[in-house]
Design an enzyme around this catalytic site. Structure first.
Site, PDB file in Angstrom:
ATOM      1  N   ASP A   1      99.824 -12.568  -4.087  1.00 53.15           N
ATOM      2  CA  ASP A   1     100.245 -11.217  -3.743  1.00 53.15           C
ATOM      3  C   ASP A   1      99.049 -10.284  -3.829  1.00 53.15           C
ATOM      4  OD1 ASP A   1     103.185  -9.880  -3.424  1.00 53.15           O
ATOM      5  OD2 ASP A   1     101.780  -8.421  -4.270  1.00 53.15           O
TER       6      ASP A   1
ATOM      7  N   ASN B   1     104.866 -15.901   3.739  1.00 51.49           N
ATOM      8  CA  ASN B   1     105.911 -14.892   3.627  1.00 51.49           C
ATOM      9  C   ASN B   1     105.354 -13.468   3.626  1.00 51.49           C
ATOM     10  OD1 ASN B   1     108.790 -14.129   3.002  1.00 51.49           O
ATOM     11  ND2 ASN B   1     107.809 -13.366   1.143  1.00 51.49           N
TER      12      ASN B   1
ATOM     13  N   TYR C   1     104.786  -4.125  14.669  1.00 50.89           N
ATOM     14  CA  TYR C   1     105.520  -5.149  13.918  1.00 50.89           C
ATOM     15  C   TYR C   1     106.097  -6.180  14.887  1.00 50.89           C
ATOM     16  CZ  TYR C   1     108.793  -7.243  10.600  1.00 50.89           C
ATOM     17  OH  TYR C   1     109.484  -8.127   9.808  1.00 50.89           O
TER      18      TYR C   1
END
Length: 292
Positions: free
Chosen positions: A38, A88, A153
């Protein structure tokens, strides 16, 4: 057959987010060693340490090639292989295309499209050391259906879907099985921020699904490998049918916008009842404690 997580090395990017944390929790609960990747070091450590068996937190920017090289090296040194790579990581912006900066466009494409492809490529040697290597990628229904309010996006997800379909076909013959999950709106901090900022109301036609719904779809890819799965199959069918005639979209979308706007308003009031957001005059904002 159910995928056996025992002693598997699982690398999850965006690992401290809602979907990443839910997948990491499930994987560890079934016996895997999990690497939580992350950009936020505090959240990465908190997520890894909060698992039933502590995972390995690695914090850094996946758009930084030097960090990705170091990430792969660290995983190799500690575990020697990767059994499951979960791409992800993702982001979005509600800034409209005609006013946002070119730099922000480049950054969103780098996060959503380029970084999963680069990491997957660099992870190939470690995946090949696994007896049953897998790649699972979180795409989105925005990879099929255009998003007027968030075109970058959509561009990133259209590209990621096409790339992962192609990679899945290529790698399958080489012993690595790759597939993608295409969810509609998911109740995550990213969606909550988009609702606050006034993003794409069309995605609120139905109540957002939960991270656990996406994780079930991810696990189904591991249980029964294929190129794509959809947590809500009905939505995926409607989306794909609509895209058979894209020139009708300017006429069709206004018919659904009112329902979406009402759904977005209901969602914001749900977040308010959960103590996550509050209304200040005419606008919504986070409850400060939830932003920490």
């Amino acid at each position: 057959m159910s995928f056996d997580f025992r002693d598997k090395v699982v690398v999850v990017t965006g690992g401290a987010g809602d979907i990443g944390t839910a997948f990491a929790t499930l994987a560890v609960g079934r016996g895997a060693d999990v690497v939580v990747v992350d950009i936020d070091p505090r959240r990465a450590s908190r997520t890894a340490e909060g698992l039933s068996r502590p995972g390995t937190p690695i914090a850094g920017d996946l758009t930084d090639r030097a960090f990705v090289d170091a990430l792969v090296e660290t995983v190799e040194e500690r575990f020697g292989r990767i059994d499951v790579l979960v791409n992800n990581v993702g982001m979005t912006s509600t800034a409209r295309f005609d006013v946002r900066s070119v730099e922000s466009i480049e950054h969103e494409l780098a996060v959503n499209l380029v970084s999963p492809l680069v990491l997957t490529r660099l992870a190939i040697p470690l995946l090949r050391r696994s007896q049953d290597p897998r790649v699972v990628t979180t795409v989105s229904l925005a990879g099929i259906f255009p998003q007027g309010e968030t075109p970058i996006y959509a561009a990133s997800k259209f590209g990621l879907r096409g790339a992962m379909l192609s990679i899945g076909l290529d790698l399958r013959a080489k012993g690595i099985r790759a597939g993608s999950v295409l969810p509609s709106a998911v109740d995550t901090r990213m969606l909550q921020q988009e609702a606050i900022d006034g993003g794409n109301s069309l995605q609120f036609q139905n109540p957002p699904q939960q991270p656990a719904d996406v994780v079930r779809a991810m696990v189904s890819l591991l249980d029964r490998p294929r190129l794509e799965v959809y947590p809500r199959r009905g939505e995926s069918v409607l989306t794909r049918v609509t895209m058979l005639a894209p020139n009708l979209l300017p006429r069709l979308l206004p018919l659904f916008r009112g329902k979406g706007e009402r759904g977005q308003d209901r969602y914001l009031h749900t977040l308010e009842r959960r103590g996550l957001v509050r209304r200040d005059g005419g606008r919504w904002d986070w409850v400060e404690a939830e932003r920490v």
